[in-house]
Scaffold this motif. Structure first.
Motif, PDB file in Angstrom:
ATOM      1  N   MET A  57       0.853  -1.205   0.000  1.00  0.00           N
ATOM      2  CA  MET A  57       0.000   0.000   0.000  1.00  0.00           C
ATOM      3  C   MET A  57       0.879   1.243   0.000  1.00  0.00           C
ATOM      4  O   MET A  57       1.744   1.389   0.859  1.00  0.00           O
ATOM      5  CB  MET A  57      -0.903  -0.034   1.245  1.00  0.00           C
ATOM      6  N   LYS A  58       0.634   2.123  -0.957  1.00  0.00           N
ATOM      7  CA  LYS A  58       1.375   3.383  -1.010  1.00  0.00           C
ATOM      8  C   LYS A  58       0.970   4.274   0.147  1.00  0.00           C
ATOM      9  O   LYS A  58      -0.178   4.278   0.556  1.00  0.00           O
ATOM     10  CB  LYS A  58       1.067   4.093  -2.320  1.00  0.00           C
ATOM     11  N   GLN A  59       1.920   5.064   0.642  1.00  0.00           N
ATOM     12  CA  GLN A  59       1.607   5.997   1.719  1.00  0.00           C
ATOM     13  C   GLN A  59       0.812   7.186   1.172  1.00  0.00           C
ATOM     14  O   GLN A  59       0.968   7.573   0.007  1.00  0.00           O
ATOM     15  CB  GLN A  59       2.885   6.468   2.384  1.00  0.00           C
ATOM     16  N   VAL A  60      -0.009   7.748   2.044  1.00  0.00           N
ATOM     17  CA  VAL A  60      -0.891   8.852   1.652  1.00  0.00           C
ATOM     18  C   VAL A  60      -0.520  10.095   2.451  1.00  0.00           C
ATOM     19  O   VAL A  60      -0.341  10.029   3.670  1.00  0.00           O
ATOM     20  CB  VAL A  60      -2.374   8.486   1.920  1.00  0.00           C
ATOM     21  N   VAL A 115      -0.785  11.981  -2.947  1.00  0.00           N
ATOM     22  CA  VAL A 115      -0.777  13.271  -2.257  1.00  0.00           C
ATOM     23  C   VAL A 115      -2.101  14.016  -2.482  1.00  0.00           C
ATOM     24  O   VAL A 115      -2.513  14.222  -3.635  1.00  0.00           O
ATOM     25  CB  VAL A 115       0.394  14.157  -2.746  1.00  0.00           C
ATOM     26  N   VAL A 116      -2.731  14.402  -1.387  1.00  0.00           N
ATOM     27  CA  VAL A 116      -3.924  15.230  -1.472  1.00  0.00           C
ATOM     28  C   VAL A 116      -3.465  16.684  -1.470  1.00  0.00           C
ATOM     29  O   VAL A 116      -2.907  17.181  -0.490  1.00  0.00           O
ATOM     30  CB  VAL A 116      -4.880  14.954  -0.290  1.00  0.00           C
ATOM     31  N   VAL A 117      -3.677  17.337  -2.610  1.00  0.00           N
ATOM     32  CA  VAL A 117      -3.257  18.730  -2.798  1.00  0.00           C
ATOM     33  C   VAL A 117      -4.427  19.603  -2.374  1.00  0.00           C
ATOM     34  O   VAL A 117      -5.310  19.921  -3.173  1.00  0.00           O
ATOM     35  CB  VAL A 117      -2.879  18.980  -4.278  1.00  0.00           C
ATOM     36  N   SER A 118      -4.451  19.969  -1.090  1.00  0.00           N
ATOM     37  CA  SER A 118      -5.600  20.725  -0.600  1.00  0.00           C
ATOM     38  C   SER A 118      -5.275  22.214  -0.548  1.00  0.00           C
ATOM     39  O   SER A 118      -4.135  22.604  -0.292  1.00  0.00           O
ATOM     40  CB  SER A 118      -6.026  20.218   0.784  1.00  0.00           C
ATOM     41  N   ASP A 119      -6.296  23.019  -0.781  1.00  0.00           N
ATOM     42  CA  ASP A 119      -6.096  24.475  -0.777  1.00  0.00           C
ATOM     43  C   ASP A 119      -7.461  25.146  -0.681  1.00  0.00           C
ATOM     44  O   ASP A 119      -8.488  24.544  -1.011  1.00  0.00           O
ATOM     45  CB  ASP A 119      -5.390  24.932  -2.064  1.00  0.00           C
ATOM     46  N   ILE A 120      -7.442  26.403  -0.270  1.00  0.00           N
ATOM     47  CA  ILE A 120      -8.686  27.192  -0.266  1.00  0.00           C
ATOM     48  C   ILE A 120      -9.150  27.407  -1.712  1.00  0.00           C
ATOM     49  O   ILE A 120     -10.334  27.555  -1.964  1.00  0.00           O
ATOM     50  CB  ILE A 120      -8.481  28.539   0.471  1.00  0.00           C
ATOM     51  N   SER A 121      -8.192  27.395  -2.646  1.00  0.00           N
ATOM     52  CA  SER A 121      -8.527  27.536  -4.066  1.00  0.00           C
ATOM     53  C   SER A 121      -8.404  26.191  -4.776  1.00  0.00           C
ATOM     54  O   SER A 121      -7.306  25.755  -5.128  1.00  0.00           O
ATOM     55  CB  SER A 121      -7.604  28.561  -4.744  1.00  0.00           C
ATOM     56  N   LEU A 122      -9.565  25.547  -4.986  1.00  0.00           N
ATOM     57  CA  LEU A 122      -9.577  24.260  -5.697  1.00  0.00           C
ATOM     58  C   LEU A 122      -9.077  24.423  -7.128  1.00  0.00           C
ATOM     59  O   LEU A 122      -8.330  23.585  -7.635  1.00  0.00           O
ATOM     60  CB  LEU A 122     -11.000  23.694  -5.686  1.00  0.00           C
ATOM     61  N   GLU A 123      -9.475  25.518  -7.752  1.00  0.00           N
ATOM     62  CA  GLU A 123      -9.093  25.754  -9.156  1.00  0.00           C
ATOM     63  C   GLU A 123      -7.583  25.817  -9.324  1.00  0.00           C
ATOM     64  O   GLU A 123      -7.026  25.243 -10.268  1.00  0.00           O
ATOM     65  CB  GLU A 123      -9.683  27.077  -9.653  1.00  0.00           C
ATOM     66  N   THR A 161     -12.442   7.238   2.887  1.00  0.00           N
ATOM     67  CA  THR A 161     -13.196   6.495   1.876  1.00  0.00           C
ATOM     68  C   THR A 161     -12.325   6.174   0.663  1.00  0.00           C
ATOM     69  O   THR A 161     -12.396   5.079   0.101  1.00  0.00           O
ATOM     70  CB  THR A 161     -14.409   7.349   1.392  1.00  0.00           C
ATOM     71  N   THR A 162     -11.492   7.135   0.267  1.00  0.00           N
ATOM     72  CA  THR A 162     -10.730   6.981  -0.976  1.00  0.00           C
ATOM     73  C   THR A 162      -9.487   6.113  -0.789  1.00  0.00           C
ATOM     74  O   THR A 162      -9.181   5.270  -1.637  1.00  0.00           O
ATOM     75  CB  THR A 162     -10.308   8.380  -1.503  1.00  0.00           C
ATOM     76  N   PHE A 163      -8.755   6.349   0.324  1.00  0.00           N
ATOM     77  CA  PHE A 163      -7.454   5.674   0.498  1.00  0.00           C
ATOM     78  C   PHE A 163      -7.434   4.724   1.709  1.00  0.00           C
ATOM     79  O   PHE A 163      -6.508   3.918   1.833  1.00  0.00           O
ATOM     80  CB  PHE A 163      -6.335   6.709   0.689  1.00  0.00           C
ATOM     81  N   GLY A 164      -8.360   4.911   2.633  1.00  0.00           N
ATOM     82  CA  GLY A 164      -8.394   4.048   3.809  1.00  0.00           C
ATOM     83  C   GLY A 164      -7.485   4.506   4.938  1.00  0.00           C
ATOM     84  O   GLY A 164      -7.612   4.032   6.066  1.00  0.00           O
ATOM     85  N   ARG A 165      -6.544   5.430   4.650  1.00  0.00           N
ATOM     86  CA  ARG A 165      -5.611   5.861   5.685  1.00  0.00           C
ATOM     87  C   ARG A 165      -4.968   7.196   5.312  1.00  0.00           C
ATOM     88  O   ARG A 165      -5.057   7.628   4.158  1.00  0.00           O
ATOM     89  CB  ARG A 165      -4.512   4.831   5.893  1.00  0.00           C
ATOM     90  N   LEU A 166      -4.320   7.814   6.307  1.00  0.00           N
ATOM     91  CA  LEU A 166      -3.549   9.036   6.059  1.00  0.00           C
ATOM     92  C   LEU A 166      -2.265   8.935   6.881  1.00  0.00           C
ATOM     93  O   LEU A 166      -2.311   8.853   8.107  1.00  0.00           O
ATOM     94  CB  LEU A 166      -4.335  10.291   6.483  1.00  0.00           C
ATOM     95  N   GLN A 225      -5.799  13.105  15.945  1.00  0.00           N
ATOM     96  CA  GLN A 225      -6.670  12.062  16.514  1.00  0.00           C
ATOM     97  C   GLN A 225      -6.941  10.957  15.492  1.00  0.00           C
ATOM     98  O   GLN A 225      -6.938   9.769  15.824  1.00  0.00           O
ATOM     99  CB  GLN A 225      -7.983  12.686  16.991  1.00  0.00           C
ATOM    100  N   PHE A 226      -7.147  11.357  14.237  1.00  0.00           N
ATOM    101  CA  PHE A 226      -7.364  10.378  13.151  1.00  0.00           C
ATOM    102  C   PHE A 226      -6.159   9.446  13.058  1.00  0.00           C
ATOM    103  O   PHE A 226      -6.294   8.218  12.957  1.00  0.00           O
ATOM    104  CB  PHE A 226      -7.559  11.160  11.839  1.00  0.00           C
ATOM    105  N   MET A 227      -4.951  10.023  13.107  1.00  0.00           N
ATOM    106  CA  MET A 227      -3.727   9.216  13.003  1.00  0.00           C
ATOM    107  C   MET A 227      -3.517   8.384  14.264  1.00  0.00           C
ATOM    108  O   MET A 227      -3.078   7.233  14.195  1.00  0.00           O
ATOM    109  CB  MET A 227      -2.521  10.130  12.767  1.00  0.00           C
ATOM    110  N   ALA A 228      -3.839   8.952  15.431  1.00  0.00           N
ATOM    111  CA  ALA A 228      -3.691   8.200  16.683  1.00  0.00           C
ATOM    112  C   ALA A 228      -4.583   6.960  16.650  1.00  0.00           C
ATOM    113  O   ALA A 228      -4.178   5.883  17.092  1.00  0.00           O
ATOM    114  CB  ALA A 228      -4.038   9.094  17.870  1.00  0.00           C
ATOM    115  N   ASP A 229      -5.786   7.093  16.086  1.00  0.00           N
ATOM    116  CA  ASP A 229      -6.706   5.950  15.999  1.00  0.00           C
ATOM    117  C   ASP A 229      -6.139   4.849  15.105  1.00  0.00           C
ATOM    118  O   ASP A 229      -6.397   3.675  15.337  1.00  0.00           O
ATOM    119  CB  ASP A 229      -8.071   6.405  15.456  1.00  0.00           C
ATOM    120  N   GLN A 230      -5.365   5.257  14.065  1.00  0.00           N
ATOM    121  CA  GLN A 230      -4.767   4.233  13.189  1.00  0.00           C
ATOM    122  C   GLN A 230      -3.370   3.841  13.680  1.00  0.00           C
ATOM    123  O   GLN A 230      -2.678   3.061  13.056  1.00  0.00           O
ATOM    124  CB  GLN A 230      -4.749   4.697  11.724  1.00  0.00           C
ATOM    125  N   LYS A 231      -2.927   4.447  14.789  1.00  0.00           N
ATOM    126  CA  LYS A 231      -1.654   4.126  15.463  1.00  0.00           C
ATOM    127  C   LYS A 231      -0.420   4.457  14.637  1.00  0.00           C
ATOM    128  O   LYS A 231       0.649   3.887  14.817  1.00  0.00           O
ATOM    129  CB  LYS A 231      -1.609   2.635  15.863  1.00  0.00           C
TER     130      LYS A 231
END
Ligand SMILES: NC(=O)c1ccc[n+]([C@@H]2O[C@H](COP(=O)([O-])OP(=O)(O)OC[C@H]3O[C@@H](n4cnc5c(N)ncnc54)[C@H](O)[C@@H]3O)[C@@H](O)[C@H]2O)c1
Length: 245
Positions: free
Chosen positions: A1-4, A29-37, A74-79, A122-128
């Motif tokens: 599994m590739k890292q996310v 890589v999730v490229v997140s930003d206030i500007s989706l465009e 939903t998309t990758f199962g982990r972060l 917290q999300f990462m702590a839950d997945q350890k």
């Protein structure tokens, strides 16, 4: 599994350099930003486009983090990696900063990073497992040279938050570190300093050059490795010798 990995403020500037470098290293890589465009536009130009995924995320909106984490699950199962890079930079002189402008910078830079560490941690702590890397700044350590008091104060707070969340999640496989860059050879620095002042600005840097965004990206990738498990709560200075401790 590739890292996310998730990078905030990743559509342009340093965030984009980090996102593309992590993609080159094999991360999804999730490229997140206030500007989706802008995120979509940057990805469309990249040779690593198949590893890069655009997402709208305003770090001042806690709900955006909840939605982003749900989508990632939903998309990758982990972060595995989160890079809290998004920020606004203002250079208003200290006696001219209004209460509203102070709150605006604080809400994005300081509270946005707090929310990210809280919810993603917290999300990462839950997945350890997880690696969180926060972008602080030299300004948060020395009060700033080219930037405003609100910006500098918010970046100092990020150094402190890094320690708090490092302690909180240490026993659950999640490390939290910060990088404190000095002035980079970046569009933001060229805009804030301006061409006329740039030669003197560089002359005042002990190593006589601006920093490399590519090197910051490489440092992020180092702290993101599973082997970096023993580094937590640290702030790594990359500032051309402008601040030593
Ligand atoms: N460039 C430097 O020399 C330097 C030096 C020290 C620290 N830093 C830090 O590195 C990070 C990146 O700097 P940069 O020069 O690329 O900045 P930049 O201003 O060029 O880019 C910031 C990015 O964040 C996005 N953004 C702004 N508000 C947002 C929000 N509310 N939610 C999500 N995204 C948002 C913008 O759309 C943009 O893509 C920042 O945290 C900055 O403080 C940069």
């Amino acid at each position: 599994m590739k890292q996310v990995a998730l990078v905030t403020g990743a559509a342009s500037g340093l965030g984009w350099t980090i996102a593309e470098y992590l993609a080159q290293e094999g991360y999804q890589v999730v490229v997140s930003d206030i500007s989706l465009e802008t995120a979509q536009h940057s990805i469309a130009q990249s040779q690593y486009a198949d590893h890069l995924h655009a997402l709208k995320l305003d770090i001042a909106q806690p709900e955006d983090f909840h939605q982003a984490l749900n989508w990632i699950k939903t998309t990758f199962g982990r972060l595995d990696v989160a890079v809290n890079n998004a920020a606004v930079t203002k250079a208003t002189p200290v006696l001219e900063i209004s209460a509203d402008e102070f709150d605006w910078v604080t809400q994005i830079n300081q509270r946005g990073t707090f929310t990210a560490c809280q919810l993603i941690g917290q999300f990462m702590a839950d997945q350890k497992y997880g690696r969180i890397i926060n972008l602080a700044s030299l300004a948060g350590q020395n009060g700033g040279t080219a930037t405003g008091a609100h910006y500098a104060a918010s970046k100092g707070a990020i150094v402190t938050l890094t320690k708090i969340f490092a302690k909180q999640f240490a026993a659950q496989g999640v490390t939290v570190n910060a990088i404190a860059p000095g002035p980079m050879d970046s569009p933001m620095v060229h805009e804030v300093v301006g061409a006329a002042r740039m030669p003197q600005f560089i002359e005042n840097i002990p190593v006589k050059q601006l920093g490399s965004m590519q090197f910051i990206a490489q440092t992020v990738a180092l702290l993101a490795k599973p082997e970096a498990a023993f580094v937590s709560g640290a702030t790594w200075d990359i500032n051309g010798g402008l601040f030593m401790r």
